[in-house]
Write a protein that holds these residues in place. Structure first.
Motif, PDB file in Angstrom:
ATOM      1  N   VAL A 105       0.860  -1.186   0.000  1.00 18.04           N
ATOM      2  CA  VAL A 105       0.000   0.000   0.000  1.00 18.04           C
ATOM      3  C   VAL A 105       0.896   1.236   0.000  1.00 18.04           C
ATOM      4  O   VAL A 105       1.735   1.399   0.900  1.00 18.04           O
ATOM      5  CB  VAL A 105      -0.928   0.018   1.233  1.00 18.04           C
ATOM      6  CG1 VAL A 105      -1.822   1.261   1.201  1.00 18.04           C
ATOM      7  CG2 VAL A 105      -1.764  -1.259   1.300  1.00 18.04           C
ATOM      8  N   ASP A 159      -6.038  -6.851   6.504  1.00 18.22           N
ATOM      9  CA  ASP A 159      -6.877  -5.656   6.609  1.00 18.22           C
ATOM     10  C   ASP A 159      -6.074  -4.536   7.259  1.00 18.22           C
ATOM     11  O   ASP A 159      -5.956  -4.474   8.489  1.00 18.22           O
ATOM     12  CB  ASP A 159      -8.138  -5.973   7.416  1.00 18.22           C
ATOM     13  CG  ASP A 159      -9.176  -4.869   7.344  1.00 18.22           C
ATOM     14  OD1 ASP A 159      -8.788  -3.695   7.164  1.00 18.22           O
ATOM     15  OD2 ASP A 159     -10.384  -5.168   7.485  1.00 18.22           O
ATOM     16  N   LEU A 219      -6.256   7.039   5.919  1.00 20.62           N
ATOM     17  CA  LEU A 219      -6.810   6.037   5.004  1.00 20.62           C
ATOM     18  C   LEU A 219      -8.309   6.231   4.810  1.00 20.62           C
ATOM     19  O   LEU A 219      -8.828   6.017   3.706  1.00 20.62           O
ATOM     20  CB  LEU A 219      -6.511   4.632   5.524  1.00 20.62           C
ATOM     21  CG  LEU A 219      -5.053   4.174   5.413  1.00 20.62           C
ATOM     22  CD1 LEU A 219      -4.870   2.819   6.076  1.00 20.62           C
ATOM     23  CD2 LEU A 219      -4.604   4.118   3.957  1.00 20.62           C
ATOM     24  N   CYS A 220      -8.995   6.629   5.870  1.00 15.80           N
ATOM     25  CA  CYS A 220     -10.431   6.907   5.721  1.00 15.80           C
ATOM     26  C   CYS A 220     -10.643   8.046   4.720  1.00 15.80           C
ATOM     27  O   CYS A 220     -11.549   7.988   3.883  1.00 15.80           O
ATOM     28  CB  CYS A 220     -11.053   7.261   7.071  1.00 15.80           C
ATOM     29  SG  CYS A 220     -11.278   5.844   8.163  1.00 15.80           S
ATOM     30  N   ARG A 222      -8.612   8.872   2.292  1.00 16.59           N
ATOM     31  CA  ARG A 222      -8.261   8.358   0.964  1.00 16.59           C
ATOM     32  C   ARG A 222      -9.436   7.593   0.345  1.00 16.59           C
ATOM     33  O   ARG A 222      -9.664   7.661  -0.860  1.00 16.59           O
ATOM     34  CB  ARG A 222      -7.030   7.448   1.087  1.00 16.59           C
ATOM     35  CG  ARG A 222      -6.653   6.745  -0.197  1.00 16.59           C
ATOM     36  CD  ARG A 222      -5.439   5.829  -0.002  1.00 16.59           C
ATOM     37  NE  ARG A 222      -4.176   6.583   0.008  1.00 16.59           N
ATOM     38  CZ  ARG A 222      -2.980   6.011   0.154  1.00 16.59           C
ATOM     39  NH1 ARG A 222      -2.886   4.696   0.335  1.00 16.59           N
ATOM     40  NH2 ARG A 222      -1.890   6.754   0.136  1.00 16.59           N
ATOM     41  N   HIS A 223     -10.173   6.859   1.172  1.00 12.69           N
ATOM     42  CA  HIS A 223     -11.268   6.026   0.658  1.00 12.69           C
ATOM     43  C   HIS A 223     -12.647   6.648   0.877  1.00 12.69           C
ATOM     44  O   HIS A 223     -13.666   5.980   0.653  1.00 12.69           O
ATOM     45  CB  HIS A 223     -11.207   4.642   1.309  1.00 12.69           C
ATOM     46  CG  HIS A 223      -9.942   3.892   0.992  1.00 12.69           C
ATOM     47  ND1 HIS A 223      -9.654   3.411  -0.258  1.00 12.69           N
ATOM     48  CD2 HIS A 223      -8.871   3.578   1.779  1.00 12.69           C
ATOM     49  CE1 HIS A 223      -8.472   2.806  -0.239  1.00 12.69           C
ATOM     50  NE2 HIS A 223      -7.975   2.904   0.980  1.00 12.69           N
ATOM     51  N   GLU A 224     -12.663   7.912   1.324  1.00 14.59           N
ATOM     52  CA  GLU A 224     -13.912   8.648   1.535  1.00 14.59           C
ATOM     53  C   GLU A 224     -14.857   7.895   2.477  1.00 14.59           C
ATOM     54  O   GLU A 224     -16.042   7.699   2.201  1.00 14.59           O
ATOM     55  CB  GLU A 224     -14.595   8.946   0.195  1.00 14.59           C
ATOM     56  CG  GLU A 224     -13.737   9.827  -0.722  1.00 14.59           C
ATOM     57  CD  GLU A 224     -14.434  10.195  -2.021  1.00 14.59           C
ATOM     58  OE1 GLU A 224     -15.476   9.591  -2.338  1.00 14.59           O
ATOM     59  OE2 GLU A 224     -13.929  11.101  -2.715  1.00 14.59           O
ATOM     60  N   LEU A 225     -14.295   7.485   3.614  1.00 15.97           N
ATOM     61  CA  LEU A 225     -15.064   6.773   4.635  1.00 15.97           C
ATOM     62  C   LEU A 225     -15.170   7.651   5.878  1.00 15.97           C
ATOM     63  O   LEU A 225     -14.266   8.421   6.189  1.00 15.97           O
ATOM     64  CB  LEU A 225     -14.373   5.460   5.001  1.00 15.97           C
ATOM     65  CG  LEU A 225     -14.253   4.419   3.886  1.00 15.97           C
ATOM     66  CD1 LEU A 225     -13.286   3.315   4.299  1.00 15.97           C
ATOM     67  CD2 LEU A 225     -15.630   3.843   3.551  1.00 15.97           C
ATOM     68  N   GLN A 230     -16.348   3.760  10.513  1.00 18.70           N
ATOM     69  CA  GLN A 230     -15.434   2.709  10.083  1.00 18.70           C
ATOM     70  C   GLN A 230     -14.722   2.086  11.280  1.00 18.70           C
ATOM     71  O   GLN A 230     -14.533   0.859  11.337  1.00 18.70           O
ATOM     72  CB  GLN A 230     -14.420   3.289   9.088  1.00 18.70           C
ATOM     73  CG  GLN A 230     -13.517   2.262   8.431  1.00 18.70           C
ATOM     74  CD  GLN A 230     -14.259   1.362   7.461  1.00 18.70           C
ATOM     75  OE1 GLN A 230     -15.451   1.520   7.214  1.00 18.70           O
ATOM     76  NE2 GLN A 230     -13.548   0.385   6.921  1.00 18.70           N
TER      77      GLN A 230
END
Length: 275
Positions: A105, A159, A219-220, A222-225, A230
């Motif tokens: 990643v 994960d 990371l949230c 980056r992934h639009e979370l 989450q």
């Protein structure tokens, strides 16, 4: 020069606790020296072991089989320090593992700076607590230890966000809750060396929880979370059981963990309670 992932696997493959800590500190210095000169060494890809190398002792037991000793006694305080040393050695491996395990990643250089620094600090923590044990006539490996310390790493091996949620933001955050009580135990026993070691651990663990929170939020984004949603989803998936108060809300907040992240995880969801 080894890639950072190769350095991580090198540490994970070393069994002896003192040698593992020394190797960790040496690799951390190689990284930080290179970064200070303006380089970003190659991260690379190297396959970490499913379970890190461990010495023959301590014997690893199920948590319910680890003998309990009263902390008000000499034997109880030695057992408490032994448990802390075991946690710190596992933390050395956890911080190197998160570097190698998810090297595929793409992450900013600061991500690796943080976890290399955390691994070096955990190595110093293990050495400090081992010194305290030896001063009291014991050593790491003299007592049985908790066999479940690596379970969170196994559960989140595939994960990345789950690993950040459960290890620094739950397990290490728990250390912020319980360490002040441990410091009081050794202060009452007038064991100033152990108090000093635990106070350093307490101060530096805030940073480790903060690294987890920072990169989890990264990371949230980056992934639009939604980070809170989450976090709740991942902790309920990977953490076995409910979070248990009391919480050190001041230090958790300092590490970037507001109460609405962890208080909802002290209660079962309605569908869980109906089972």
């Amino acid at each position: 020069m080894m890639t950072l992932s190769e350095m991580a696997v090198d540490v994970l493959s070393c069994a002896d606790g003192r040698e593992k800590a020394a190797l960790s500190l040496a690799h951390a210095k190689t990284w930080t020296d290179a970064r200070a000169s303006g380089d970003l060494p190659e991260i690379g890809n190297a396959t970490p072991p499913d379970f890190p190398a461990r010495p023959e002792k301590p014997e690893l037991l199920s948590p319910r089989d680890v003998p309990r000793r009263r902390p008000g006694t000499d034997a109880g305080r030695i057992a408490l320090l032994h448990a802390v040393a075991h946690i710190e050695l596992n933390a050395v491996d956890l911080h190197w593992d998160i570097i190698a395990r998810f090297a595929q990643v793409k992450m900013p250089g600061g991500y690796y700076d943080d976890w290399v620094k955390a691994a070096a600090e955990e190595s110093n923590h293990f050495n400090m607590v081992s010194d305290c044990l030896e001063r009291l006539g014991s050593h790491y490996g003299a007592l049985p230890a908790h066999a479940g310390m690596w379970r969170a790493a196994e559960d989140t091996a595939d994960d990345f966000m789950g690993r950040l949620a459960v290890v620094p933001m739950v397990l290490e955050a728990r250390g912020l809750d319980v360490t002040p009580g441990m410091i009081d135990i050794f202060r009452k026993a007038k064991d100033t060396e152990s108090v000093a070691a635990l106070e350093i651990i307490y101060a530096e663990e805030v940073g480790h929880v903060a690294y987890g929170s920072k990169w989890f939020h990264f990371l949230c984004g980056r992934h639009e979370l939604d980070p809170k949603e989450q976090f709740h989803t991942l902790v309920r998936k990977y953490f076995h059981g409910l979070l248990r108060p009391p919480f050190n809300e001041e230090k958790r907040a300092e590490a970037g963990l507001p109460p609405d992240f962890y208080w909802p995880l002290t209660e079962e969801l309605p569908e869980q309670s109906e089972r």
